[in-house]
Design an enzyme around this catalytic site. Structure first.
Site, mmCIF file in Angstrom:
data_model
loop_
_atom_site.group_PDB
_atom_site.id
_atom_site.type_symbol
_atom_site.label_atom_id
_atom_site.label_comp_id
_atom_site.label_asym_id
_atom_site.label_seq_id
_atom_site.Cartn_x
_atom_site.Cartn_y
_atom_site.Cartn_z
ATOM 1 C CG ASP A 103 1.406 -1.857 -7.763
ATOM 2 O OD1 ASP A 103 1.700 -2.719 -8.612
ATOM 3 O OD2 ASP A 103 0.249 -1.735 -7.312
ATOM 4 C CG ASP A 159 -1.939 2.340 5.399
ATOM 5 O OD1 ASP A 159 -1.190 2.358 4.404
ATOM 6 O OD2 ASP A 159 -3.023 2.931 5.444
HETATM 7 P P1 5GP Z 1 2.719 2.830 -7.614
HETATM 8 O O1 5GP Z 1 2.636 4.322 -7.820
HETATM 9 O O2 5GP Z 1 4.099 2.273 -7.799
HETATM 10 O O3 5GP Z 1 1.690 2.091 -8.435
HETATM 11 O O4 5GP Z 1 2.215 2.575 -6.147
HETATM 12 C C1 5GP Z 1 3.056 2.589 -5.078
HETATM 13 C C2 5GP Z 1 2.317 3.009 -3.836
HETATM 14 O O5 5GP Z 1 1.092 2.283 -3.665
HETATM 15 C C3 5GP Z 1 3.180 2.672 -2.636
HETATM 16 O O6 5GP Z 1 3.934 3.796 -2.257
HETATM 17 C C4 5GP Z 1 2.163 2.285 -1.591
HETATM 18 O O7 5GP Z 1 1.805 3.430 -0.865
HETATM 19 C C5 5GP Z 1 0.959 1.813 -2.342
HETATM 20 N N1 5GP Z 1 0.869 0.331 -2.369
HETATM 21 C C6 5GP Z 1 1.056 -0.481 -3.451
HETATM 22 N N2 5GP Z 1 0.905 -1.769 -3.110
HETATM 23 C C7 5GP Z 1 0.613 -1.783 -1.782
HETATM 24 C C8 5GP Z 1 0.353 -2.862 -0.844
HETATM 25 O O8 5GP Z 1 0.330 -4.048 -1.158
HETATM 26 N N3 5GP Z 1 0.108 -2.473 0.432
HETATM 27 C C9 5GP Z 1 0.098 -1.169 0.841
HETATM 28 N N4 5GP Z 1 -0.159 -0.928 2.131
HETATM 29 N N5 5GP Z 1 0.346 -0.141 -0.019
HETATM 30 C C10 5GP Z 1 0.599 -0.446 -1.312
#
Ligand code: 5GP
Ligand code: MG
Length: 185
Positions: A103, A159
């Site tokens: 993300d 989840d």
């Molecule tokens: P980042 O650090 O890249 O912003 O976030 C990544 C983490 O956020 C992923 O490893 C995941 O655990 C969680 N995450 C981001 N988007 C989603 C989503 O749409 N669904 C779920 N279940 N987890 C998400």
């Protein structure tokens, strides 16, 4: 469970096809390297993806499952991470980190920083899903399954509040469920 789903974003057959393609892309990238590959899946969201992926990789590999806990420094704004789990020695290894969703990229960058300190020979990253939030920062990923819109998705290991990981598709939940509880990763 199915009554909580608003719509299916990626169906089972599409996931299966793309994961097989990714396995071929990854196998090609490591074709010269041979053995000595350590896969580091980030718990818990990547379990189903990695289980499907590794069974299609045709070389010897090790798996070290880790959980990431990120933290903000107390007196600074610096951010770091600790990895908990059973991590095989990464020194001199070709390491492939596997996560469910990219993300903002914060999680992966923190994990990459920790793993680099263990002196791997090479460090690559594979994610199943990438959201547009990844933004203008340098891309920390080498392999991407699907680019998806900026929606919260569940299923195929992902989840909400600990549930829906066993859904075979990747799906969007009914919005009223998301606002009832705090968001859970
Ligand atoms: P980042 O650090 O890249 O912003 O976030 C990544 C983490 O956020 C992923 O490893 C995941 O655990 C969680 N995450 C981001 N988007 C989603 C989503 O749409 N669904 C779920 N279940 N987890 C998400
Ligand atoms: Mg995660």
């Amino acid at each position: 469970m199915h009554e909580d789903i608003l719509r299916v974003l990626i169906d089972e057959a599409t996931i299966r096809r793309r994961v097989s393609e990714m396995a071929r892309e990854i196998a090609a990238a490591y074709a010269e390297t041979g053995d000595g590959i350590t896969i580091v899946p980030l718990m818990t969201g990547s379990i189903i993806f990695v289980a499907d992926l590794v069974r299609q990789l045709p070389f010897k590999l090790r798996i070290g499952l880790v959980t990431v806990s990120s933290y903000y420094g107390r007196s600074t704004t610096s951010q770091g991470a600790t990895l908990q789990g059973v991590l095989p020695s990464l020194s001199g290894q070709n390491v492939l980190v596997v996560d469910d969703v990219l993300d903002s990229g914060v999680t992966l960058r923190l994990v990459q920083n920790v793993i680099r300190q263990a002196n791997p020979r090479d460090l690559k990253t594979a994610v199943l899903l990438r959201k547009p939030g990844a933004g203008p920062l340098p891309e920390p990923v080498d392999f991407v399954g699907f680019d998806i819109p900026n929606e919260f998705v569940v299923g195929y290991g992902l989840d909400f509040d600990g549930l829906y990981r066993n859904l075979p598709q990747i799906a969007v939940l009914r919005p009223e469920l998301l606002t009832k509880n705090a968001m859970a990763c």
